[in-house]
Design an enzyme around this catalytic site. Structure first.
Site, PDB file in Angstrom:
ATOM      1  N   ASP A  68       0.578  -1.256   0.037  1.00  0.00           N
ATOM      2  CA  ASP A  68      -0.073   0.204  -0.013  1.00  0.00           C
ATOM      3  C   ASP A  68       0.731   1.124  -0.132  1.00  0.00           C
ATOM      4  O   ASP A  68       0.188   2.474  -0.425  1.00  0.00           O
ATOM      5  CB  ASP A  68      -1.060  -0.048   1.049  1.00  0.00           C
ATOM      6  CG  ASP A  68      -0.378  -0.266   2.761  1.00  0.00           C
ATOM      7  OD1 ASP A  68       0.510  -1.052   2.578  1.00  0.00           O
ATOM      8  OD2 ASP A  68      -0.754   0.447   3.475  1.00  0.00           O
ATOM      9  N   ASP A 191       4.407   4.790   9.385  1.00  0.00           N
ATOM     10  CA  ASP A 191       3.795   3.541  10.120  1.00  0.00           C
ATOM     11  C   ASP A 191       4.636   3.123  11.026  1.00  0.00           C
ATOM     12  O   ASP A 191       5.799   3.331  11.122  1.00  0.00           O
ATOM     13  CB  ASP A 191       3.847   2.532   8.587  1.00  0.00           C
ATOM     14  CG  ASP A 191       2.575   1.720   8.367  1.00  0.00           C
ATOM     15  OD1 ASP A 191       1.902   1.509   9.421  1.00  0.00           O
ATOM     16  OD2 ASP A 191       1.998   1.184   7.475  1.00  0.00           O
TER      17      ASP A 191
END
EC number: 3.1.26.11
Length: 279
Positions: A68, A191
């Site tokens: 992603d 992240d």
């Protein structure tokens, strides 16, 4: 010298995109330098719709190689090759997991592996690399401008010879300078578990993933919550916290209000958000 750094949020969603949130992508612009942090699916179209170009980026910085965060990379590299006849320069950690995409061998990409502790000069910007706790090798980026002179006081600066004014303003001499000289610094956690506040200290803006509202779920999948991000912002003493990389389960309104109870200046990013940082 420019006094403004601009961030364009091309994509602010999680692993599953929605009609409102694309896969991750953040364009950072300062002076003549452009950096793209992560390059999710559809990054080119997102940039077009927001009225910016990513075909002239100086480099792409990958936080990690989950699909992603990198699905838009090969299409972008293809376009850059077609338009400019050059390879796309990409920095990022090693892809050493079956769940990551290894892009280091693609012909149209010039891949440069980075590790925590590295410092890279790209155009007018300095990039510092920090470790992030995630399921695969992942890094955070601290992006810093050169030292920006103090703002001149028009009443007094005329007394200084033209050739010497920059030196005076870089020292912040009074009464010639109205503001202190210094850098613009932003910290980007795309992240992983919460950033170390010590790595963030001195930054004006913290861009922090807040994939989940539930801490148990965040820990299980190596992500962060909005409250954890707010705690980092409070401890680091930043001016602004921007929450991004939201799961489709997330409630942005509730997250913003709850995060503001920990740290008062919070924005939940949306696709198309533009943040300007001036000094």
């Amino acid at each position: 010298m420019d006094r403004e750094l601009v961030m364009h949020f091309l994509g602010t969603g999680g692993a599953v995109p929605s009609k409102d949130r694309n896969h991750p992508g953040l364009l950072v612009k300062f002076s003549g330098t452009k950096l793209l942090i992560d390059c999710g699916e559809g990054a080119q179209r997102q940039a077009m719709e927001q009225g910016v170009s990513i075909y002239d980026v100086d480099a792409v910085l990958l936080t990690h190689c989950h699909i992603d965060h990198v699905a838009g990379l090969l299409p972008l590299a293809t376009t850059v090759d077609l338009l400019h006849g050059r390879r796309l320069r990409v920095y990022g950690p090693a892809a050493d997991s079956e769940s990551t995409l290894d892009i280091s061998d693609f012909e149209m990409i010039e891949y440069r592996e980075v590790n925590p502790g590295d410092e890279v000069e790209i155009g007018d910007l300095r990039v510092l690399v920090y470790e992030s706790e995630h399921e695969v090798p992942t890094v955070d980026y601290r992006i810093e401008t050169p030292k920006i002179p103090g703002k001149a006081d028009p009443k007094y600066i005329r007394k200084v010879p033209t050739w010497k004014r920059r030196e005076v303003l870089l020292r912040g001499e009074r009464p010639y300078s109205l503001t202190k000289p210094g850098k613009i610094s932003v910290y980007v956690k795309g992240d992983g578990r919460p950033a170390n506040p010590e790595n963030v200290r001195g930054c004006q803006v913290l861009v922090h993933e807040a994939c989940f509202e539930n801490k148990e779920e965040a820990v299980r999948y190596s992500h962060s919550t909005h409250l954890e991000a707010a705690e980092v912002a409070r401890k680091a003493g930043v001016d602004l916290l921007v929450l991004t990389h939201l799961s489709t389960k997330a409630d942005p309104e509730r997250m913003r209000e709850e995060a503001r109870e920990v740290f008062p200046v919070v924005v939940v990013a949306h696709d198309g958000l533009r943040v300007r940082v001036r000094r």
